[in-house]
Design an enzyme around this catalytic site. Sequence first.
Site, PDB file in Angstrom:
ATOM      1  CB  SER A 101      -0.926   0.008   1.215  1.00 26.89           C
ATOM      2  OG  SER A 101      -0.171  -0.110   2.392  1.00 26.89           O
ATOM      3  CG  HIS A 114      -2.958  -0.807  -2.885  1.00 28.18           C
ATOM      4  ND1 HIS A 114      -3.199   0.503  -2.575  1.00 28.18           N
ATOM      5  CD2 HIS A 114      -3.104  -1.492  -1.729  1.00 28.18           C
ATOM      6  CE1 HIS A 114      -3.474   0.599  -1.292  1.00 28.18           C
ATOM      7  NE2 HIS A 114      -3.427  -0.601  -0.762  1.00 28.18           N
ATOM      8  CD  GLU A 173      -4.229   3.189  -5.165  1.00 27.38           C
ATOM      9  OE1 GLU A 173      -4.587   4.362  -5.001  1.00 27.38           O
ATOM     10  OE2 GLU A 173      -3.350   2.654  -4.447  1.00 27.38           O
ATOM     11  CG  ASN A 196      -2.967   4.844   1.520  1.00 28.90           C
ATOM     12  OD1 ASN A 196      -4.081   4.943   2.019  1.00 28.90           O
ATOM     13  ND2 ASN A 196      -2.299   3.701   1.496  1.00 28.90           N
TER      14      ASN A 196
END
Length: 657
Positions: free
Chosen positions: A123, A144, A156, A195
Amino acid sequence: MDVDDIETIAVLGAGNMGHGIAEVAALAGFDVHLRDIKEEFVQKGYDQLEWSLNKLAEKEQIGEAEAEAALDRVTPIVDLEEAVEDADFVVEAVPEKMDIKKNVYRELEQHAPDEAVFATNTSSLSVTELSEVTDRPERFCGMHFFNPPVRMQLVEVISGAHTDPEVLDLTEDLAEAMGKTPVRVRKDSPGFIVNRVLVPLLNEAAWLVEDDVATIAEVDSTTKYDIGLPMGAFELADQVGVDVSYDVLDYMQGVLGDAYEPCPLLVEKVEAEKLGKKTGEGFYDYDDGGADVPTDQIREDVADRLVAVMANEVAKLVGNDVADPAEIDEAVMLGAGYPEGPAKMADDAGIDYLYETLDNLYEETGAARYEPAEYLGTLAESGDQFHASAEDSEGDTPSFSSVAVSVDGKVGHLEIDRPHRMNTISGELLDELSEAVDVLAADDDVRAILLTGAGEKAFSAGADVQSMAGSADPIDAVELSRKGQQTFGKLEACDVPVVAGIDGYCLGGGMELATCADMRVASTRSELGQPEHNLGLLPGWGGTQRLKHIVGEGRAKEIIFTGDRFDPETMADYGFVNEVVANDEFEDRAWELARDLAAGPPIAQRYTKRAMLAGRDDTDAGLEIEAQAFGQLMNTQDLMEGISAFSADRDPEFEGH
Ligand SMILES: C/C=C/C(=O)SCCNC(=O)CCNC(=O)[C@H](O)C(C)(C)COP(=O)(O)OP(=O)(O)OC[C@H]1O[C@@H](n2cnc3c(N)ncnc32)[C@H](O)[C@@H]1OP(=O)(O)O
């Protein structure tokens, strides 16, 4: 290699992410080797996977046979060589430590077939750095998944510096084959997309409290009920794990600089091991009821600052060609449950205003996190926004973000497109719906409309109650009610037949919308109802008036007063649903019905709708329209065509003349 060439997927690591990815792969029909370093670890992952499949079957999201077949496709393995020797694709989901991952790749390289693709489910770590310990950096990328993989739609797909574009295409195809939505991250940049946007927001929330600008309650009230995130920022930090956010920030600070310095408030929580839900306490105490976010402590200045910080991250991603605004919005909505994407939010707030907000803060504090990104400055200076503005797309079909509009043959398809929020209806969605109906109504080729909800969970779970709670102004609420009544009324009054295809929850405002269709087809897994009384509300988008015309006043009162969820068969008995169809036949049947209606005589259909609507409360008025319309039809080519086709025993071809 093509996705059809992939038969066996090895998933390394049987923890939360690993067994979740294995489950998704097995459900998609792949043979899965689930591997962990100890028998007990791999067995635990396998047991959790089995539990999750059973849960899906219990909830009728999959059949029991499907659950069993998926489980049969998973082999728990400890020996790495055995796990990967015939793997076509390897997804690695071992702990987020660079050293551990690198060691796994070194060993993996010795046993995996040369053509196998390696994908890391990291991540935050560098995909490029990991790829470089293998002999196949060009066949290496990031994949991800979000937690839990079986429920979260986003994947992702991250390019390392050496990744072959064909490997990225293949990985995206694989994600799609698993029923997921891939979003490409074109550069290996810390935090990737989700993120990178979310974690600085949590950090800024902490800085607001650290600097005594706002309280936790004010920040959470603002993030949840004004910005519309699924939770307050601190609630979210507790959910994710304060240590997780801290680790991501720490890594970002190392790579990207001091703009990502973790706020001392986060550091304190990590040091005190108050990591959030998982330790029982974080910013909230979970032994004492957890978060109780107030609806009435929204602060505009807090919202401005948080949206400005998000906009800055979006600008850095776009400016560095990591992803474009549409990709960022899609990723953040699907991966973090945002109601709208951060680029769209920034556009709505005004780029120059956000730029100024950041610039002023930067001047006042000198803190690196407020330094406006170059690309944000460029946009602010030119007056552009992340997405093309309405004026830019003038003349073209308007672009929608919460609904999808398309035309297939003679059927206009209008889809409520917020599957990440159960297709709930916000004020903005009402605006788009209204415009979308206008677009379809103005298209002469469209002879029927099919109305559906995106995804398999909901047609629509009703009004977005979270956004309503945050703007509970009575005068505004009157307008919101009228807006819903009028928007749905447009569909009811539009000249072409409308079919509602109901698959999943059809509740509250969603049911009021479906009420405005001319016919309703529902899948067996659907649940329908008007639960507004359970919330202390009433069906304020036409439900108190329109439903009774379909099911009669007695049933309408039963549906509204009980607030119950009804199965589609009962709703068919009540006359609300015209047809109940098996889940796997639902889509075909909804389209078939819409196409049948689209082949009908447009002028007769139009007048029939008008006469029936006008006659609802005034039979004489309806009868008069019926008589006038009957007369008008005498002069139409459609009538000639209908009679000729009848005589020749063939299907009529109506043109609407
Ligand atoms: C004038 C019109 C007024 C109205 O329409 S008032 C609203 C009427 N509708 C309702 O009252 C429905 C409320 N929702 C529910 O009862 C349940 O949900 C469902 C039965 C639809 C689904 O239950 P399950 O499958 O167990 O999922 P989950 O975890 O409850 O929901 C998934 C996520 O969807 C969000 N959500 C669902 N409905 C709404 C809604 N109407 N407004 C805002 N959010 C909603 C939840 O909160 C949650 O979100 P997270 O995953 O972030 O926890």
